[in-house]
Design a protein around this motif. Structure first.
Motif, PDB file in Angstrom:
ATOM      1  N   ALA A 124       0.848  -1.208   0.000  1.00  0.00           N
ATOM      2  CA  ALA A 124       0.000   0.000   0.000  1.00  0.00           C
ATOM      3  C   ALA A 124       0.878   1.252   0.000  1.00  0.00           C
ATOM      4  O   ALA A 124       0.566   2.246  -0.676  1.00  0.00           O
ATOM      5  CB  ALA A 124      -0.930  -0.015   1.210  1.00  0.00           C
ATOM      6  N   ASN A 125       1.984   1.232   0.741  1.00  0.00           N
ATOM      7  CA  ASN A 125       2.912   2.369   0.729  1.00  0.00           C
ATOM      8  C   ASN A 125       3.441   2.613  -0.679  1.00  0.00           C
ATOM      9  O   ASN A 125       3.493   3.754  -1.160  1.00  0.00           O
ATOM     10  CB  ASN A 125       4.108   2.101   1.659  1.00  0.00           C
ATOM     11  N   ILE A 126       3.851   1.524  -1.339  1.00  0.00           N
ATOM     12  CA  ILE A 126       4.429   1.656  -2.683  1.00  0.00           C
ATOM     13  C   ILE A 126       3.356   2.108  -3.681  1.00  0.00           C
ATOM     14  O   ILE A 126       3.607   2.977  -4.515  1.00  0.00           O
ATOM     15  CB  ILE A 126       5.069   0.308  -3.135  1.00  0.00           C
ATOM     16  N   ALA A 158       1.291  10.103  -4.504  1.00  0.00           N
ATOM     17  CA  ALA A 158       0.835  10.681  -3.225  1.00  0.00           C
ATOM     18  C   ALA A 158       2.037  11.231  -2.451  1.00  0.00           C
ATOM     19  O   ALA A 158       3.139  10.674  -2.519  1.00  0.00           O
ATOM     20  CB  ALA A 158       0.133   9.617  -2.404  1.00  0.00           C
ATOM     21  N   THR A 159       1.806  12.328  -1.754  1.00  0.00           N
ATOM     22  CA  THR A 159       2.862  12.909  -0.936  1.00  0.00           C
ATOM     23  C   THR A 159       2.793  12.284   0.445  1.00  0.00           C
ATOM     24  O   THR A 159       1.723  12.261   1.053  1.00  0.00           O
ATOM     25  CB  THR A 159       2.651  14.436  -0.806  1.00  0.00           C
ATOM     26  N   PRO A 160       3.940  11.779   0.943  1.00  0.00           N
ATOM     27  CA  PRO A 160       3.921  11.239   2.300  1.00  0.00           C
ATOM     28  C   PRO A 160       3.364  12.248   3.294  1.00  0.00           C
ATOM     29  O   PRO A 160       3.576  13.457   3.161  1.00  0.00           O
ATOM     30  CB  PRO A 160       5.403  10.936   2.564  1.00  0.00           C
ATOM     31  N   PHE A 212       2.990   7.155   5.679  1.00  0.00           N
ATOM     32  CA  PHE A 212       1.569   7.190   5.289  1.00  0.00           C
ATOM     33  C   PHE A 212       0.833   6.558   6.470  1.00  0.00           C
ATOM     34  O   PHE A 212       0.471   5.367   6.433  1.00  0.00           O
ATOM     35  CB  PHE A 212       1.322   6.385   4.005  1.00  0.00           C
ATOM     36  N   PRO A 213       0.605   7.332   7.538  1.00  0.00           N
ATOM     37  CA  PRO A 213       0.058   6.710   8.754  1.00  0.00           C
ATOM     38  C   PRO A 213      -1.274   6.011   8.527  1.00  0.00           C
ATOM     39  O   PRO A 213      -1.582   5.017   9.195  1.00  0.00           O
ATOM     40  CB  PRO A 213      -0.099   7.885   9.727  1.00  0.00           C
ATOM     41  N   GLU A 214      -2.037   6.479   7.551  1.00  0.00           N
ATOM     42  CA  GLU A 214      -3.355   5.865   7.313  1.00  0.00           C
ATOM     43  C   GLU A 214      -3.194   4.408   6.865  1.00  0.00           C
ATOM     44  O   GLU A 214      -4.049   3.566   7.159  1.00  0.00           O
ATOM     45  CB  GLU A 214      -4.183   6.693   6.309  1.00  0.00           C
ATOM     46  N   VAL A 215      -2.092   4.113   6.187  1.00  0.00           N
ATOM     47  CA  VAL A 215      -1.840   2.742   5.734  1.00  0.00           C
ATOM     48  C   VAL A 215      -1.610   1.840   6.942  1.00  0.00           C
ATOM     49  O   VAL A 215      -2.229   0.794   7.113  1.00  0.00           O
ATOM     50  CB  VAL A 215      -0.599   2.711   4.788  1.00  0.00           C
TER      51      VAL A 215
END
Ligand SMILES: Cc1cc2nc3c(=O)[nH]c(=O)nc-3n(C[C@H](O)[C@H](O)[C@H](O)COP(=O)(O)O)c2cc1C
Length: 222
Positions: A61-63, A70-72, A171-174
């Motif tokens: 998901a981060n990748i 997306a911007t971190p 990406f804390p939401e991930v």
């Protein structure tokens, strides 16, 4: 392992063997590391340990987000470094790029290196440290600082390497969604953990340290 030997031997590991780490060993490391000091013994650290499918989902998901452009979105966006801090940051980056054979204009190589951090350096496990948002920020972050170094030192005793890293949780939401960390918790930092691949070039980095005179001030000794 002797304590001084461990402190000197610890270094950030950015390439791991795929070999998994047993839950038992991870439990032992964390159990020992919780001897770290904390403000008024509040022990504010909350440690989420991820491996296997859950870690793979976070990595992917981060990748995907990075590839999507997306911007971190870290909890506390870091301020850009300047002056001596920027010099030290560049010094490290240049060393790592040289070891990894990433040339100055190699945009793809740099992007892949950047992504590697978001994949927790392909480690077989990762720790995510969070604290309750109701706590005083300064002290709870100091406490997390104390335990993360203790975890990294303890891990050495089991032949494990670590890299404290914020890229993986940028990406804390991930992390929240796959590791079920509620909004009431502040995600502070991640730690990649695994058996070091000593053939991985970046693991040969020797990060420099300022001479003691540059970071200490002494009074009353004469
Ligand atoms: C709070 C914190 C965040 C860090 N985040 C990252 C990161 O996102 N990516 C990375 O490659 N290293 C990260 N590091 C590792 C540092 O780059 C490393 O500790 C420093 O260069 C000194 O090298 P050493 O750990 O090998 O002694 C982080 C370290 C700390 C303490």
């Amino acid at each position: 392992m002797d304590i001084l030997e461990a402190i000197r031997a610890r270094k950030s590991i950015r390439g791991y063997k795929p070999e998994p780490i047993s839950k038992e060993i991870l439990r032992e490391i964390i159990d020992i590391a919780t001897h770290a000091p904390s403000t008024a013994n509040t022990q504010p650290w909350e440690i989420t340990v991820v491996t296997g499918k859950v870690l793979n989902n976070i990595q992917q998901a981060n990748i995907d987000l990075l590839n999507y452009g997306a911007t971190p979105n870290p909890t506390d966006p870091p301020k850009p470094f300047s002056g001596k801090y920027r010099r030290r940051q560049l010094d490290l980056a240049l060393q790592l790029f040289e070891l990894m054979g990433i040339a100055r204009g190699d945009k793809e190589g740099r992007a892949e290196w950047w992504q590697r951090g978001f994949r927790f350096f392909d480690a077989p496990a990762a720790l995510i440290l969070s604290v309750d948002k109701s706590l005083d920020e300064l002290h709870s972050l100091l406490d997390v600082g104390a335990i993360i170094q203790t975890i990294c030192l303890t891990a050495l005793n089991y032949g494990l390497g670590t890299c404290i890293q914020d890229q993986g949780v940028m990406f804390p939401e991930v992390v929240r969604s796959f590791a079920h960390i509620p909004e009431s918790k502040q995600i502070v930092i991640g730690i990649a953990i695994g058996y070091p691949d000593w053939d991985f070039p970046a693991n040969k980095v020797v990060s420099t340290r300022e001479p003691l005179e540059n970071v200490t001030t002494w009074y009353g000794f004469d």
